[in-house]
Design a protein around this motif. Sequence first.
Motif, mmCIF file in Angstrom:
data_model
loop_
_atom_site.group_PDB
_atom_site.id
_atom_site.type_symbol
_atom_site.label_atom_id
_atom_site.label_comp_id
_atom_site.label_asym_id
_atom_site.label_seq_id
_atom_site.Cartn_x
_atom_site.Cartn_y
_atom_site.Cartn_z
ATOM 1 N N TYR A 100 0.815 -1.210 0.000
ATOM 2 C CA TYR A 100 0.000 0.000 0.000
ATOM 3 C C TYR A 100 0.852 1.265 0.000
ATOM 4 C CZ TYR A 100 -3.706 -3.290 1.254
ATOM 5 O OH TYR A 100 -4.588 -4.356 1.266
ATOM 6 N N PRO A 145 -7.142 -4.888 -2.860
ATOM 7 C CA PRO A 145 -6.470 -5.227 -1.605
ATOM 8 C C PRO A 145 -6.485 -6.727 -1.329
ATOM 9 C CG PRO A 145 -8.086 -3.476 -1.295
ATOM 10 C CD PRO A 145 -8.332 -4.069 -2.646
ATOM 11 N N SER A 309 -1.472 -5.470 -2.165
ATOM 12 C CA SER A 309 -2.564 -5.477 -3.138
ATOM 13 C C SER A 309 -2.115 -6.180 -4.407
ATOM 14 C CB SER A 309 -2.984 -4.036 -3.459
ATOM 15 O OG SER A 309 -1.923 -3.346 -4.114
ATOM 16 N N THR A 330 -8.097 -12.447 -4.391
ATOM 17 C CA THR A 330 -8.453 -11.574 -3.278
ATOM 18 C C THR A 330 -9.804 -11.887 -2.646
ATOM 19 O OG1 THR A 330 -9.329 -9.948 -4.862
ATOM 20 C CG2 THR A 330 -7.051 -9.651 -4.111
#
Length: 437
Positions: A100, A145, A309, A330
């Motif tokens: 991030y 994410p 991510s 994810t």
Amino acid sequence: MKSSSPALAAAAAGLALLVTACGGSGSGGDAGTGTADRPVEITYWSWMPGTKEMAAEFNRTHQTVKVRFSEIPAGLNGGYDKLAKAVTAGNAPDVVNVEYQALPDLVTQGLLRDSTDELAGTVRGYAPDAVRTLVTLGGRTWAAPYDVGPQTLYYRKDLFAKYGIAVPTTWDEFKKAAQRVKTASHGQARILDFWGDDVATWAGLAQQAGARWYGSTGDAWTVDIADPATQKVADYWKDLVAGDLVLNHKAWSPEATKAVTDSRAIALIGASWSAGGIKTTYPKQAGQWAEAPLPNWGTPATGAVGGSSFALTKDTKKAQAAAEFVTWATTDAAAVKARLAAGTSSALPAAEKLRATAKDSFDASFFGGQDIYRVAGAQVPAIAKNWVWSPVHNSTSLSLQSGLGKAQKSGDFWPAFQAAQRAAEKSISDRGLKLAK
């Protein structure tokens, strides 16, 4: 300079111009998905533990898209530098993992694809605000994410009992416990190896104390690294280092590993993803470790450290196939199971619905069967709000790490943050971004 904007507004205002000018367009070519006889092959780069096994599971269970996995180095001068060179050379992967804190930098370098069309709906469906705002820049979605990393405390249950200390819940209690460990061990042990040159640790501790290093006012970036909250944290650890109450080795160094191996350091500050590394690094200490909330300043709060991510790169011609893999990675329980069953990762999924699968997939016998996912998951709501990263944080981190390393012996860390303030302001101007006055 203090920011008064919330996280999403700060990211959007500060990045909007450069996102438009530099970020990869979401309108590039797309080969779509293939067939079982002729699947579309995408390339995927990662350094993260368990991702190779995850990619293999995707290939086992999917017929029309296949993933070719390549491992890359971690760190600012590792995989991200390699990605930048690959984009320039025209041979970048289709998918890459991005932390991030690095995402705004990579976006404004033009290395990633605006994936709003491919990923925004999925991200809205599962990601909590604390991480969704970190991948939404300039009002566009740049990544999906995977995990969230609340900062926590890992400690040796057996040695805390031996030295007669309870798990501290505040930093005042932690200091008293540090004094007790030094005395009760006759100077042979310390409560913690602090790793005072680790920028990520400092960022989490500063966030917990109320710092907001970056933000925006209108269309201009603000920098507030040298703020009172950060100085408070720096002064606290200066006292512990100067008082010889903690060890202070270089982060991830052989000396730091040996201190824990030899039971000279009996706790570590980490994050939800640290459990897998501790388990792998100290296998002979199985059953002796536990995880607890990070001590706080009187009100329950914590910072976020790391977290990753999945992003599509700028020039991918296989966006639809790449997005299919990213969405699976994810949001699907099978992806979590494949990654965590490898035993090297303990990442806490950003999607709350996947945390039960994470718990069942990670062998917690090293932690005496403790439900580390419950401990870490309970800290997510306590992550301090309105934290954003800037496009210059990668370069600022290098400057800050250098200053912190020089300060390790004395423990006088504060000048390093003052220098980082100046370095960040200069970097913002050098990148063509507007700096708030």
